[in-house]
Design an enzyme around this catalytic site. Structure first.
Site, PDB file in Angstrom:
ATOM      1  N   ASP A  90      75.429  94.412   1.652  1.00  0.00           N
ATOM      2  CA  ASP A  90      76.081  94.278   0.348  1.00  0.00           C
ATOM      3  C   ASP A  90      75.516  95.314  -0.630  1.00  0.00           C
ATOM      4  O   ASP A  90      74.309  95.543  -0.693  1.00  0.00           O
ATOM      5  CB  ASP A  90      75.876  92.857  -0.190  1.00  0.00           C
ATOM      6  CG  ASP A  90      76.861  92.513  -1.297  1.00  0.00           C
ATOM      7  OD1 ASP A  90      77.751  91.674  -1.066  1.00  0.00           O
ATOM      8  OD2 ASP A  90      76.740  93.103  -2.402  1.00  0.00           O
ATOM      9  N   ASN A 126      83.570  82.748  -0.487  1.00  0.00           N
ATOM     10  CA  ASN A 126      84.262  82.397  -1.724  1.00  0.00           C
ATOM     11  C   ASN A 126      85.766  82.559  -1.519  1.00  0.00           C
ATOM     12  O   ASN A 126      86.211  83.546  -0.925  1.00  0.00           O
ATOM     13  CB  ASN A 126      83.793  83.306  -2.868  1.00  0.00           C
ATOM     14  CG  ASN A 126      82.314  83.119  -3.176  1.00  0.00           C
ATOM     15  OD1 ASN A 126      81.811  81.990  -3.163  1.00  0.00           O
ATOM     16  ND2 ASN A 126      81.612  84.205  -3.443  1.00  0.00           N
ATOM     17  N   HIS A 165      85.527  87.647   3.531  1.00  0.00           N
ATOM     18  CA  HIS A 165      84.186  88.117   3.902  1.00  0.00           C
ATOM     19  C   HIS A 165      83.212  86.957   3.924  1.00  0.00           C
ATOM     20  O   HIS A 165      83.230  86.089   3.072  1.00  0.00           O
ATOM     21  CB  HIS A 165      83.687  89.226   2.979  1.00  0.00           C
ATOM     22  CG  HIS A 165      83.813  88.926   1.514  1.00  0.00           C
ATOM     23  ND1 HIS A 165      85.021  88.994   0.847  1.00  0.00           N
ATOM     24  CD2 HIS A 165      82.902  88.543   0.597  1.00  0.00           C
ATOM     25  CE1 HIS A 165      84.844  88.670  -0.422  1.00  0.00           C
ATOM     26  NE2 HIS A 165      83.561  88.377  -0.601  1.00  0.00           N
TER      27      HIS A 165
HETATM   28  P1  5GP Z   1      82.785  88.006  -3.552  1.00  0.00           P
HETATM   29  O1  5GP Z   1      82.316  87.871  -4.975  1.00  0.00           O
HETATM   30  O2  5GP Z   1      84.215  88.477  -3.491  1.00  0.00           O
HETATM   31  O3  5GP Z   1      82.533  86.777  -2.705  1.00  0.00           O
HETATM   32  O4  5GP Z   1      81.869  89.123  -2.897  1.00  0.00           O
HETATM   33  C1  5GP Z   1      82.167  90.469  -2.907  1.00  0.00           C
HETATM   34  C2  5GP Z   1      80.892  91.188  -2.506  1.00  0.00           C
HETATM   35  O5  5GP Z   1      81.216  92.500  -2.128  1.00  0.00           O
HETATM   36  C3  5GP Z   1      79.868  91.279  -3.641  1.00  0.00           C
HETATM   37  O6  5GP Z   1      78.650  90.699  -3.212  1.00  0.00           O
HETATM   38  C4  5GP Z   1      79.764  92.780  -3.902  1.00  0.00           C
HETATM   39  O7  5GP Z   1      78.453  93.169  -4.235  1.00  0.00           O
HETATM   40  C5  5GP Z   1      80.224  93.374  -2.600  1.00  0.00           C
HETATM   41  N1  5GP Z   1      80.862  94.663  -2.714  1.00  0.00           N
HETATM   42  C6  5GP Z   1      81.887  94.993  -3.554  1.00  0.00           C
HETATM   43  N2  5GP Z   1      82.260  96.270  -3.365  1.00  0.00           N
HETATM   44  C7  5GP Z   1      81.454  96.758  -2.383  1.00  0.00           C
HETATM   45  C8  5GP Z   1      81.367  98.036  -1.737  1.00  0.00           C
HETATM   46  O8  5GP Z   1      82.109  98.985  -2.020  1.00  0.00           O
HETATM   47  N3  5GP Z   1      80.416  98.179  -0.766  1.00  0.00           N
HETATM   48  C9  5GP Z   1      79.593  97.143  -0.399  1.00  0.00           C
HETATM   49  N4  5GP Z   1      78.691  97.389   0.565  1.00  0.00           N
HETATM   50  N5  5GP Z   1      79.658  95.939  -0.990  1.00  0.00           N
HETATM   51  C10 5GP Z   1      80.577  95.742  -1.968  1.00  0.00           C
END
Ligand code: 5GP
Ligand code: ZN
Length: 112
Positions: A30, A85, A98
């Site tokens: 992440d 989520n 994810h």
């Molecule tokens: P959510 O809030 O949708 O459950 O989690 C999305 C996750 O994706 C977050 O923890 C965020 O830090 C991660 N994330 C968002 N964009 C990117 C990216 O471009 N690269 C990586 N490695 N992680 C990302």
């Protein structure tokens, strides 16, 4: 999906720090870790989230969980938390399914 950031990571259009990849799933660290160890496991197929999955995805979703657990062990994360989520209110910001795998610190309950 052309405007989906995780589809772009899955296709290689956007770089990511990958742990594992095969034809169906991809795991990468992440960008904004919420624990000392925090990686994501995604299906390469675009699904907005678990609410968007059908019976046809049962095996794929099982594979996400198994891959998350195996990769945790391989990376020395013996105890971990899985988080998925679904929807903005739940904290989802990227609308491509994810599995978060978080470890390396004590976790509290209930989650915020
Ligand atoms: P959510 O809030 O949708 O459950 O989690 C999305 C996750 O994706 C977050 O923890 C965020 O830090 C991660 N994330 C968002 N964009 C990117 C990216 O471009 N690269 C990586 N490695 N992680 C990302
Ligand atoms: Zn996508």
């Amino acid at each position: 999906m052309n405007d989906c950031i995780f589809c772009k990571i899955a296709s290689g259009d956007i770089p990511a720090n990958k742990l594992y990849e095969d034809d169906e799933v991809l795991a990468f660290w992440d960008l904004n870790p919420q624990a000392p160890k925090h990686f994501l496991v995604i299906p390469k197929k675009h699904l907005a989230g678990p609410g968007d999955a059908g019976e046809v995805d049962d095996i794929l979703i099982g594979k996400l969980l198994r891959t998350g657990a195996h990769l945790a062990a391989e990376n020395g994360i013996e105890q971990f938390r899985f988080v998925v989520n679904n929807g903005e209110e739940a904290g989802q910001t990227v609308f491509h399914f994810h599995l978060h795998v978080l470890g390396g610190r004590s976790m509290s309950w209930p989650p915020g």
